[in-house]
Every structure is written in structure tokens, then in C-alpha cells.
Design an enzyme around this catalytic site. Structure first.
Site, PDB file in Angstrom:
ATOM      1  N   ASP A  16       0.858  -1.186   0.000  1.00  0.00           N
ATOM      2  CA  ASP A  16       0.000   0.000   0.000  1.00  0.00           C
ATOM      3  C   ASP A  16       0.897   1.239   0.000  1.00  0.00           C
ATOM      4  O   ASP A  16       2.119   1.131  -0.156  1.00  0.00           O
ATOM      5  CB  ASP A  16      -0.957  -0.025   1.194  1.00  0.00           C
ATOM      6  CG  ASP A  16      -0.253  -0.043   2.542  1.00  0.00           C
ATOM      7  OD1 ASP A  16       0.947   0.301   2.611  1.00  0.00           O
ATOM      8  OD2 ASP A  16      -0.906  -0.400   3.533  1.00  0.00           O
ATOM      9  N   GLN A  17       0.313   2.377   0.197  1.00  0.00           N
ATOM     10  CA  GLN A  17       1.064   3.636   0.141  1.00  0.00           C
ATOM     11  C   GLN A  17       2.116   3.745   1.238  1.00  0.00           C
ATOM     12  O   GLN A  17       3.060   4.502   1.127  1.00  0.00           O
ATOM     13  CB  GLN A  17       0.066   4.790   0.250  1.00  0.00           C
ATOM     14  CG  GLN A  17       0.582   6.091  -0.273  1.00  0.00           C
ATOM     15  CD  GLN A  17      -0.537   7.116  -0.381  1.00  0.00           C
ATOM     16  OE1 GLN A  17      -1.563   6.998   0.282  1.00  0.00           O
ATOM     17  NE2 GLN A  17      -0.331   8.119  -1.211  1.00  0.00           N
TER      18      GLN A  17
END
Length: 134
Positions: A16-17
């Protein structure tokens, strides 16, 4: 019964980020381990499907303990909880390269007739192979 283990290097696209492996990928990693385990026994989903058996998921109980990061190399360990009946229950432990447990899971699949979609017994050869593990 001892665990069967595979090592996996998570890909950047699975993060994810925050650089953490997205939780949905744990299921994919566990499936990879289960398929490798089946192969080590001389079986595959393809072989079972040719015998008219499907193995849908009945229940998944995942506990996320520590995040897996992009640079981690993880080990996914899998074993049977008990001999298969109409259901087969797998126990998983995922550890990172520091041997820290990142997640655990108990997964239940149901042997299902491919034509009627009703529960059925597994093929005898599979049960025999599993009995040798205990």
C-alpha cells in the site's frame, strides 16, 4: 504433524502507500503454500477437479499480528489441523525474515461434488497421503 514451508518475496505491487503488504495478499501467499503442499503430496486442484471435486472456502480466520514490509522475505508455513473428512482444515503461520510472526490463519475448505455442489468425501488416495503425515 510438522509444517510445510515455502519462502516468498513480496512484490512492490502488493504494497500500500505505506510500503506495507496489503492484507488481501496474505490469502494469496497462503494459497501458494497450500498448492505447493498439495504438489509435495502428489496432488493438485486440477487432479481433484478431474475427479469431480471442488474445494470452496467455508471459513477463514486470519489474525494480522505484524505488518509485512516490501523488503521482507517471508516464510509461509502450512499444516493440516486434522485428517480430512468432508472438510479439510489448514493452519498457517507467516513469519518475516526476523522470524517474527506476521499472521496466523485457520482455513476450512469443503470437498464438494462438482456437479451437485453438495459436500462429499475426499478421494481415498488423498486421505491416505494425509494419514502418512500424522
Amino acid at each position: 504433524m510438522s509444517f510445510f514451508k515455502i519462502n516468498i518475496s513480496p512484490r512492490y505491487s502488493e504494497t500500500d502507500q505505506m510500503g506495507i503488504i496489503h492484507h488481501s495478499n496474505y490469502l494469496i501467499y497462503m494459497e501458494q503454500a497450500r498448492l505447493a503442499w498439495l504438489s509435495s503430496l502428489g496432488f493438485s486442484y486440477e487432479k481433484m477437479e478431474k475427479e469431480g471435486i471442488l474445494l470452496p472456502v467455508y471459513k477463514i480466520d486470519i489474525v494480522y499480528k505484524k505488518p509485512i514490509k516490501f523488503d521482507d522475505v517471508i516464510s509461509v508455513k502450512v499444516r493440516l489441523k486434522a485428517l480430512p473428512t468432508a472438510r479439510v482444515v489448514f493452519v498457517y503461520v507467516i513469519v518475516n525474515n526476523f522470524d517474527v510472526i506476521c499472521g496466523t490463519c485457520v482455513l476450512t475448505l469443503v470437498f464438494t461434488d462438482a456437479h451437485t455442489f453438495r459436500p462429499r468425501k475426499p478421494i481415498p488416495e488423498f486421505v491416505e497421503a494425509c494419514q502418512r503425515l500424522f
